[in-house]
Design a protein around this motif. Sequence first.
Motif, short mmCIF file in Angstrom:
data_model
loop_
_atom_site.label_atom_id
_atom_site.label_comp_id
_atom_site.label_asym_id
_atom_site.label_seq_id
_atom_site.Cartn_x
_atom_site.Cartn_y
_atom_site.Cartn_z
N LEU A 209 49.99 46.95 -17.62
CA LEU A 209 49.49 47.71 -18.76
C LEU A 209 48.82 48.97 -18.25
O LEU A 209 47.84 48.92 -17.50
N CYS A 210 49.38 50.12 -18.63
CA CYS A 210 48.84 51.42 -18.22
C CYS A 210 48.23 52.12 -19.42
O CYS A 210 48.91 52.34 -20.43
N PHE A 211 46.96 52.48 -19.31
CA PHE A 211 46.29 53.26 -20.34
C PHE A 211 46.30 54.73 -19.94
O PHE A 211 45.72 55.11 -18.92
N TYR A 212 46.95 55.56 -20.75
CA TYR A 212 47.03 57.00 -20.50
C TYR A 212 45.98 57.72 -21.32
O TYR A 212 45.90 57.55 -22.53
N HIS A 213 45.18 58.54 -20.64
CA HIS A 213 44.29 59.44 -21.36
C HIS A 213 45.13 60.56 -21.97
O HIS A 213 46.15 60.97 -21.40
N LEU A 214 44.72 61.07 -23.10
CA LEU A 214 45.48 62.08 -23.81
C LEU A 214 45.52 63.39 -23.02
O LEU A 214 44.51 63.87 -22.50
N VAL A 215 46.72 63.95 -22.89
CA VAL A 215 46.90 65.25 -22.26
C VAL A 215 47.35 66.24 -23.33
O VAL A 215 48.23 65.95 -24.12
N TYR A 216 46.74 67.42 -23.34
CA TYR A 216 46.99 68.39 -24.41
C TYR A 216 48.23 69.23 -24.06
O TYR A 216 48.14 70.32 -23.49
N SER A 217 49.41 68.70 -24.38
CA SER A 217 50.64 69.44 -24.15
C SER A 217 51.69 68.95 -25.12
O SER A 217 51.56 67.89 -25.73
N GLY A 218 52.80 69.75 -25.28
CA GLY A 218 53.83 69.39 -26.25
C GLY A 218 53.21 69.23 -27.63
O GLY A 218 52.34 69.98 -28.03
N ARG A 219 53.69 68.24 -28.39
CA ARG A 219 53.07 67.97 -29.69
C ARG A 219 51.65 67.46 -29.51
O ARG A 219 50.82 67.58 -30.40
N GLY A 220 51.35 66.90 -28.32
CA GLY A 220 50.01 66.42 -28.04
C GLY A 220 48.98 67.53 -27.97
O GLY A 220 47.78 67.29 -28.09
#
Length: 395
Positions: A209-220
């Motif tokens: 289980l990998c938890f990704y912190h939000l990265v501000y790119s693309g639609r993100g």
Amino acid sequence: MIGISKLYCGAVEPSDVLRYGRESGRLPSHLLQFSADKRPVVVWNIIRRCNLKCIHCYSSSQDISYADELTTQEGKNVIDDLAQFGAPVILFSGGEPILRPDLLELAQYAVDKGLRAVISTNGTLITKELAVKLQKIGLSYIGVSLDGTQKTHDRFRGKKGAYAAAMEGIRNCRDAGIKVGIRFTVSKNNIQDVGAMFDLLVTEEIERLCFYHLVYSGRGSSLRAEDLSHAETRALLDLIMRRTKELFAAGKSKEILTVDNHADGPYLYLKLQEENPVRAKEVLELLRMNEGNSSGHGIGCVSWDGEVHADQFWRGISFGNVRKKPFSEIWLDKSNELMARLKEKKKYIKGRCAQCRWLDVCGGNFRARAEAAGDLWGEDPACYLTDEECKAKDY
């Protein structure tokens, strides 16, 4: 990438890494993050098209055909170069990589060349038959993206039934004998489902289980306001560490990681310093081996059209195109000022980060987020460590 289970629960010791000389070509996959040579793990977005429309998609994909994707032969040329260069892992991503007709051929070619092959997918298209074929190739791992429980996931993915289809894909991989895991990008809109992901590991016998912190790119990039506050991120890490420890105490040694915010390393160390100072000292040694964020150094990206990026999220800057020059040459070309600086970031970091005692542990964290905040070499706005925690002092 911070291995919570490896570090906090003692699943890895410094001696485990040192016995391989910290060489990426010799290290088992679960120890690659501690390599000394930092040969890049390469994400290849083999296709931009996707059958879903996720609100946090870094490639802004749609269910349409896109022009100018690398051909099968061009892809094999990339794989040849990566194998010769000593890249330890190739990660096939998208869009949705299962949509690419030659995925099996390319993945088999990579394995035959000695690369560890990994697929990152939404899981919805993995049938029992396809899972068997993927297993026969010898894939190292398949990561399936989930955004939470059924209601949350379907909303994020823009399609009713996406959760059920993804879970079927996960089960098909598991039943075929492929190591499979969940990739969960955390935001204010799904943090309530973190606990349910831990439950899912146990009920579905999922290994990772990998938890990704939000990265501000693309639609993100439009979701910056949906990122967790610093207090919420600290609470998230506390929850992840607690639930991971509970799994290990129950004899269920799952692999739990956090990705894309290397402040998690110092935070975990400080917690351990209070709870287990002896283990904390070992963890600090491992964190220094890890070196924190390695965009443009230990991880890179080849886009569907051949453009080379520092990582899969940071798509606004290209260092060259594999149609014109091999990836290995682009990667080592220090005549590009940014590429050269990314190889030794600590010299150029500014602001609070430049004085932080954890700079050699977090590596200056995520430059793509710093750029989104206005200064590529400034502070990463997602760093949640307090000024007191960052002050220079003896470890």
